[in-house]
Write an enzyme that holds these catalytic residues in place. Structure first.
Site: not given
Ligand code: FMN
Length: 339
Positions: A19-20, A101, A140, A184, A224-226, A246
């Site tokens: 996560m950036v 992304c 990913k 995702h 991944n996701g939610g 995440g």
């Molecule tokens: C603030 C933020 C930054 C993210 N940056 C990236 C990233 O750098 N690379 C990436 O593959 N996904 C990035 N994501 C997506 C997450 O890796 C993940 O796929 C997404 O949040 C869904 O998972 P979650 O529901 O468990 O959060 C980012 C998500 C968030 C919330």
């Protein structure tokens, strides 16, 4: 013989999503104060940033962060090769390509999710990465994309949205020796939804991720996701190899204590003990001239759902917060029995 056979992918039941602006080294150190086993990711780092950047700042990390995956975004095999070659001197356990992304900035440069419209190109980028490193390489991606109104006209398949499209994508990528797919489970809509909306609005289609594992069982599939609870994780693990989480970790880091069971451990650390570790870490970074706020801002979820949550957030969000303040805060929390 398959030249990629030697590279053993990391098989870890739980990973913390890249996560950036979140999964920087400070946040990763915070995770390690609670859980030593989950697989960590860097933020997405563009190949160009690695090629042109201050390497120790961009790629450096501490031993305690292993196992850790470096995630890059790249637009061509050449730059991907260079970036991965440069990163070889750092001890990452796996190198991952971001094809998920949806950000305009990333898609505008033909990186991230829009690359799903070009599976052969993705395969070439991954092949280049694979040849540049002794470490395993993974991808990913999303279950699909909607590239209408944004992808160039010569692309015939702007909408890449069915299970069959994803399977075709995976099969092309798999041919160059990629075994690990972190998926995702929603599509990315490249025009019309912003990055945040693209993590919330397209519906989750977990079944398609399960199906790809079922139909191509030799793939290592991470979903991944939610995903928010251990109960959900357990359900997913009946269908796929591992789970990536995440936002929930960032919001409620204490959930990391519940993951001990995936590593045969019983994690019993208290918030008080975590704050004691945080004080040591903050004292260390202060000595190196690093602003404690850069670490503390990642810890606001420590009291998620607890009485002391507001109090904690207010204190650590203060840009001037330091180890002295943290020690006093710990005393106050103990006195008020908020810990
Ligand atoms: C603030 C933020 C930054 C993210 N940056 C990236 C990233 O750098 N690379 C990436 O593959 N996904 C990035 N994501 C997506 C997450 O890796 C993940 O796929 C997404 O949040 C869904 O998972 P979650 O529901 O468990 O959060 C980012 C998500 C968030 C919330």
């Amino acid at each position: 013989m398959n030249k990629y056979k030697k590279k053993e992918i990391i098989k870890n039941k739980i990973s913390i999503a890249p996560m950036v602006d979140r999964t920087d080294r400070h946040f990763r150190n915070f995770v390690r104060m609670i859980n030593k086993d989950v697989l960590l990711y860097t933020e997405m780092i563009t190949a160009q940033a690695i090629i042109n950047g201050d390497l120790d700042y961009i790629l450096g990390f501490e031993k305690i962060e292993n196992p850790i995956v470096l995630q890059i975004a790249a637009t061509s095999p050449e730059e991907a090769y260079k970036a991965v070659k440069i990163s070889e001197k750092y001890d990452y356990d796996e190198i991952n390509l971001n094809v998920g992304c949806p950000s305009d900035r990333v898609s505008g440069n033909m990186m991230g999710a829009c690359l799903m419209a070009y599976p052969e190109k993705v395969a070439k980028i991954l092949e280049a990465m694979n040849s540049a490193t002794s470490k395993p390489v993974s991808i990913k991606h999303r279950i699909g994309i909607d590239g209408t109104k944004i992808l160039p006209d010569e692309i015939s398949k702007k909408v890449f949205d069915t299970y069959e499209d994803m399977k075709n994508f995976v099969e092309i990528v798999k041919k160059v020796g990629i075994k690990k797919f972190i998926i995702h489970a929603r599509i990315a809509v490249l025009a019309g939804l912003d990055t945040k909306q693209n993590r919330e609005i397209p519906p989750l289609r977990y079944d398609e991720v399960y199906k790809i594992k079922k139909e191509i069982p030799d793939l290592y599939v991470e979903i991944n996701g939610g995903i928010k609870t251990v109960e959900e994780i357990d359900k997913h693990l009946e269908h796929v190899d591992s789970v990536m989480i995440g936002r929930q970790i960032y919001e409620n880091p204490m959930i990391l204590t519940q993951f001990g069971k995936y590593y045969g451990k019983n994690i019993k650390i208290t918030r008080e003990e975590i704050i004691e570790k945080m004080i040591k870490y903050v004292e260390k970074i202060e000595l190196n001239g690093i602003r404690p706020h850069l670490f503390l801002m990642h810890t606001h979820g420590l009291f998620f759902g607890q009485k002391g949550s507001k109090f904690w957030k207010r204190a650590i969000n203060n840009p001037k917060a330091d180890s002295f303040m943290l020690k006093n805060l710990l005393k106050e929390l103990k006195n008020e029995r908020k810990i």
